[in-house]
Design an enzyme around this catalytic site. Structure first.
Site, PDB file in Angstrom:
ATOM      1  N   HIS A 195      42.582  49.597  35.508  1.00 39.87           N
ATOM      2  CA  HIS A 195      43.741  48.708  35.550  1.00 39.87           C
ATOM      3  C   HIS A 195      45.056  49.471  35.460  1.00 39.87           C
ATOM      4  O   HIS A 195      46.118  48.896  35.619  1.00 39.87           O
ATOM      5  CB  HIS A 195      43.695  47.710  34.386  1.00 39.87           C
ATOM      6  CG  HIS A 195      42.517  46.793  34.450  1.00 39.87           C
ATOM      7  ND1 HIS A 195      41.502  46.831  33.526  1.00 39.87           N
ATOM      8  CD2 HIS A 195      42.180  45.823  35.332  1.00 39.87           C
ATOM      9  CE1 HIS A 195      40.596  45.918  33.843  1.00 39.87           C
ATOM     10  NE2 HIS A 195      40.979  45.297  34.931  1.00 39.87           N
ATOM     11  N   HIS A 212      40.518  48.579  31.226  1.00 42.57           N
ATOM     12  CA  HIS A 212      40.074  49.964  31.354  1.00 42.57           C
ATOM     13  C   HIS A 212      40.990  50.778  32.265  1.00 42.57           C
ATOM     14  O   HIS A 212      41.999  50.290  32.773  1.00 42.57           O
ATOM     15  CB  HIS A 212      38.627  50.006  31.844  1.00 42.57           C
ATOM     16  CG  HIS A 212      38.413  49.265  33.127  1.00 42.57           C
ATOM     17  ND1 HIS A 212      38.748  49.787  34.338  1.00 42.57           N
ATOM     18  CD2 HIS A 212      37.921  48.020  33.360  1.00 42.57           C
ATOM     19  CE1 HIS A 212      38.459  48.911  35.273  1.00 42.57           C
ATOM     20  NE2 HIS A 212      37.961  47.826  34.717  1.00 42.57           N
ATOM     21  N   LYS A 258      36.815  41.140  28.921  1.00 41.24           N
ATOM     22  CA  LYS A 258      36.348  42.392  29.545  1.00 41.24           C
ATOM     23  C   LYS A 258      37.318  43.490  29.118  1.00 41.24           C
ATOM     24  O   LYS A 258      38.478  43.222  28.832  1.00 41.24           O
ATOM     25  CB  LYS A 258      36.374  42.258  31.072  1.00 41.24           C
ATOM     26  CG  LYS A 258      35.406  41.241  31.643  1.00 41.24           C
ATOM     27  CD  LYS A 258      34.141  41.939  32.135  1.00 41.24           C
ATOM     28  CE  LYS A 258      33.130  40.954  32.678  1.00 41.24           C
ATOM     29  NZ  LYS A 258      33.512  40.428  33.981  1.00 41.24           N
TER      30      LYS A 258
HETATM   31  N1  ARG Z   1      40.806  39.692  38.108  1.00 42.65           N
HETATM   32  C1  ARG Z   1      40.567  40.286  39.389  1.00 42.65           C
HETATM   33  C2  ARG Z   1      39.781  41.577  39.217  1.00 42.65           C
HETATM   34  O1  ARG Z   1      39.777  42.163  38.164  1.00 42.65           O
HETATM   35  C3  ARG Z   1      41.837  40.606  40.135  1.00 42.65           C
HETATM   36  C4  ARG Z   1      42.639  39.402  40.553  1.00 42.65           C
HETATM   37  C5  ARG Z   1      43.644  39.718  41.592  1.00 42.65           C
HETATM   38  N2  ARG Z   1      44.441  38.597  41.973  1.00 42.65           N
HETATM   39  C6  ARG Z   1      44.057  37.587  42.757  1.00 42.65           C
HETATM   40  N3  ARG Z   1      44.890  36.629  42.984  1.00 42.65           N
HETATM   41  N4  ARG Z   1      42.860  37.570  43.291  1.00 42.65           N
HETATM   42  O2  ARG Z   1      39.152  42.008  40.159  1.00 42.65           O
END
Ligand code: ARG
Length: 562
Positions: A130, A127, A124
Site C-alpha cells: 500500500h 502492508h 487486513k
Molecule cells: N481495496 C482494493 C484492493 O486492495 C482497492 C480498491 C481500489 N478502488 C476501487 N474503487 N476499486 O485491492
C-alpha cells in the site's frame, strides 16, 4: 515569467502565425546553444522555404533586449540566449515574491478531480504494497490542489465480503477485545489465518461464516456491532500511518456504502439490454472477444467488486460532478478498470472518458532486510519504524548534538521512504532498499533535505541578505543552470499532473539539489564582497524555497538543520 512568449514577441516577420511559432518553442538539447529555440522544420512546407532559410529570416528579424542577448540560426534552429544577469534577476524576484505559492497556478479553475487511493481493506494488514499507492495518491492530491483543482480524496474501503462472516466466527471462538486492544489488526489477521487452518478439519466453520455474513447483510445487531468494531480498529491504525505520511481523505465511502446503490445500476443495464445470463450469473459481454465479460451478479444473487465500482462511479459523478475521476490502483487490476469503464461507455455515459486508472507497479523488500515478519506480510508501520530508527542512528553518528533528534529522524525516515518509492515511473516494479533510500549521497530524499538544510546553514553563517545586490555574482554558467531550473518549476508541476507522475517532481528536486551543490562548491559566497555575496545568498534563498515547495508536494518535511 513567460519567456516563450517573450521570444515570440521579439520576432518581427510577416507571413507566420505567431501562435504557431509559440507552439514550436523548445529547450535546446545542448544548453550551450541557448536557453530556448524554435525548430523551423515544420514551417518549411507552408512557407515553401528550407528550414535553414526560415531560421535565418526569423533570427535576423529579432529585436534584442535586456533579456535577449544573442540570437543565432543554426541548421534550421533559431537559438535564443538570455542575458545571465537579467534572467537571474527576473527569475529570483519572481520566485521570492511568490514564495510558497511559486509553481502554483489556477489552471484547474475549481474543476473537481476525484482521487480514489490507498483504499485499504478492513481487518487486513496495511502492508508494503500500500506504500506506493498511498504515496502516489497523496502527491497527486497535492499537485492537483496546487494547480487550482478542487480535489476529493476517496478511500474506497474494502469493507464488504464474505470474509467478515469468517472473521466474526474466528473472533467469537478465539479472539478477545483485550487482545485486539493490545495488538490491533495483527490480532485480527492471526485469528483470520487460524480460521482457514481449522476450516480444513472442521467444514462446519464455513457454514457458520456464511450465516454470520448473512446476518450482517440482514442488519442483525450483534453482527453489525462486530463489523463496525473491526472497521474502527483498522481505521484507527491506518490513520496513525496516514498522519505520518501526511495524507488525508475527504471521504471514506467504501464498498459497503454501495449496498443499496447497486440495484438501480443493474436495472438500468437490464433496461438497456446489456445484462446477459451466463450459467445463472449476470454479465456484460464485450464486442472485443479478447476482453473477458464483466461479472456483475453471481448466481446466488450476490454482487461483486465490479458491481460496487459501477455504483461508485455513478455516485461520484452525481455527487461531485467530477472533471476527472482517478483510480490509483496497482496494474493487477488493469482488466477490472477496463471492464468497468467500458460498461459505463456502453451505457452511454459520455463521462466514462474522464475516468483514469492511474496504474502502478509492485514494491517488494530485499530479502531478509526486515526482521518483523508476519507470514509473508510486512506491515508498513514496521518498515517506517525501521527506516526512522536507522535515520536516528545516522544522526547519532554524524551530528550527535543536533537538537530534536527524534523529530528530525522521523522527518528524514518518512521522507526517505516517500521519496524512494516516488523516484521511479509509477508503473515500474521496485525493490525497496532501506540503505539505498537513506543514502545521504544518493538520489534520495535525505540528499534533498540535506541540501535544504545546507541553504539554511549558509544563512546562519552569513546572516540575512543585505539590500545592496550586484547580480554580477550570478554571471556564470553554474548559477545560470540553477536559474533555468528555478524558472522551469511551474512547468514541472503541470507536466507531472498531466502524466499523473510525481516522479517528475522527485527527479526535478534531485536536479535542483545537484545544481545547487555544484554552485556551493564552485562559487565562493561568504568571503566575497558584500553585493556579490548578497546576490548569491538570494539565489540560495530561492533554491531553498523551491526545494521546500517541491518536497511539500511529495508529503516530505524539511528539517531546518540536519
Ligand atoms: N481495496 C482494493 C484492493 O486492495 C482497492 C480498491 C481500489 N478502488 C476501487 N474503487 N476499486 O485491492
Amino acid at each position: 515569467m513567460d519567456y516563450k512568449q517573450l521570444i515570440i514577441d521579439s520576432i518581427n516577420i510577416e507571413g507566420v502565425d505567431k501562435s504557431e511559432l509559440l507552439a514550436l518553442v523548445a529547450i535546446p538539447k545542448d544548453s550551450a546553444m541557448g536557453d530556448l529555440c524554435i525548430p523551423c522544420f515544420k514551417l518549411a512546407k507552408e512557407m515553401k522555404k528550407s528550414p535553414m532559410a526560415i531560421a535565418d529570416e526569423i533570427a535576423k528579424s529579432v529585436t534584442k533586449s535586456e533579456m535577449i542577448e544573442e540570437v543565432t540560426s543554426v541548421a534550421g534552429f533559431v537559438n535564443f540566449k538570455f542575458n545571465k544577469i537579467a534572467f537571474a534577476k527576473q527569475t529570483l524576484q519572481d520566485v521570492l515574491a511568490k514564495g510558497e505559492d511559486y509553481g502554483k497556478s489556477n489552471e484547474g479553475n475549481g474543476k473537481t478531480v476525484c482521487i480514489d487511493y490507498s483504499s485499504v481493506n478492513i481487518a487486513k494488514p496495511f502492508h508494503m504494497g500500500h506504500l506506493l499507492n498511498t504515496a502516489l495518491g497523496g502527491a497527486i492530491y497535492r499537485i492537483y490542489t496546487a494547480l487550482g483543482y478542487n480535489v476529493v480524496g476517496i478511500n474506497h474501503l474494502g469493507d464488504w465480503g464474505t470474509q467478515f462472516g469468517k472473521l466474526i466466527v474466528a473472533f467469537k471462538r478465539w479472539g478477545s477485545k483485550q487482545e485486539v486492544e493490545k495488538r490491533g489488526v495483527r490480532a485480527l489477521v492471526d485469528i483470520y489465518v487460524r480460521f482457514h487452518k481449522e476450516e480444513e478439519s472442521d467444514p462446519n466453520l464455513g457454514d457458520e461464516a456464511r450465516a454470520w455474513f448473512k446476518a450482517i447483510e440482514d442488519g442483525n445487531a450483534e453482527a453489525l456491532e462486530l463489523f463496525e468494531y473491526f472497521k474502527g480498529v483498522t481505521l484507527k491504525e491506518v490513520d496513525r500511518i496516514y498522519k505520518r505520511l501526511h495524507v488525508k481523505f475527504d471521504s471514506y465511502a467504501g464498498e459497503s456504502f454501495y449496498n443499496d446503490k447497486m440495484q438501480p445500476v443493474l436495472d438500468e443495464l437490464t433496461a438497456k439490454g446489456l445484462l446477459q445470463e451466463s450459467d445463472g450469473a449476470k454479465v456484460v459481454k464485450f464486442e472485443d472477444e479478447n476482453m473477458a465479460p464483466c461479472l456483475l451478479q453471481r448466481s446466488d444473487g450476490a454482487t461483486l467488486y465490479a458491481t460496487r465500482d459501477m455504483a461508485a462511479a455513478f455516485y461520484r459523478k452525481n455527487t461531485y460532478d467530477f472533471y476527472k475521476c482517478l483510480y490509483v490502483v496497482a496494474y493487477q487490476q488493469n482488466l477490472h478498470f477496463q471492464q468497468v469503464f467500458k460498461v459505463l461507455d456502453m451505457m452511454g455515459c459520455e463521462w466514462s472518458k474522464d475516468m483514469v486508472h492511474v496504474a502502478h507497479g509492485m514494491v517488494s523488500l530485499e530479502n531478509g532486510a526486515m526482521s518483523t515478519r508476519e507470514g509473508n506480510v510486512v506491515f508498513l508501520e514496521d518498515v517506517l519504524n525501521t527506516v526512522v530508527e536507522k535515520a536516528l542512528r545516522v544522526i547519532e553518528e554524524k551530528n550527535p548534538h543536533l537538537a530534536d533528534k527524534e523529530k528530525i529522524a522521523e522527518q528524514i525516515g518518512v521522507g526517505a521512504t516517500l521519496f524512494g518509492v516516488l523516484y521511479n515511473s509509477r508503473i515500474k516494479d521496485m525493490v525497496f532498499s532501506i540503505d539505498k533510500v537513506l543514502n545521504f549521497e544518493g538520489e534520495t530524499g535525505p540528499y534533498v533535505q540535506y541540501t535544504y538544510a545546507r541553504c539554511n546553514s549558509l544563512f546562519d553563517k552569513c546572516g540575512e541578505i543585505g539590500s545592496e545586490i550586484d547580480y554580477k555574482g550570478l554571471d556564470n554558467e553554474v548559477s545560470k543552470a540553477i536559474v533555468a531550473l528555478l524558472d522551469r518549476y511551474p512547468q514541472i508541476l503541470q507536466e507531472s499532473a498531466k502524466k499523473y507522475e510525481p516522479s517528475v517532481v522527485t527527479r526535478y528536486a534531485i536536479d535542483l539539489a545537484q545544481a545547487f551543490n555544484k554552485f556551493y562548491f564552485e562559487c565562493k559566497i561568504g568571503t566575497e564582497a558584500e553585493e556579490i555575496k548578497n546576490s548569491r545568498l538570494l539565489l540560495t534563498k530561492a533554491v531553498r524555497q523551491v526545494l521546500g515547495n517541491a518536497l511539500g508536494l511529495l508529503g516530505i518535511e524539511t528539517p531546518q538543520k540536519m
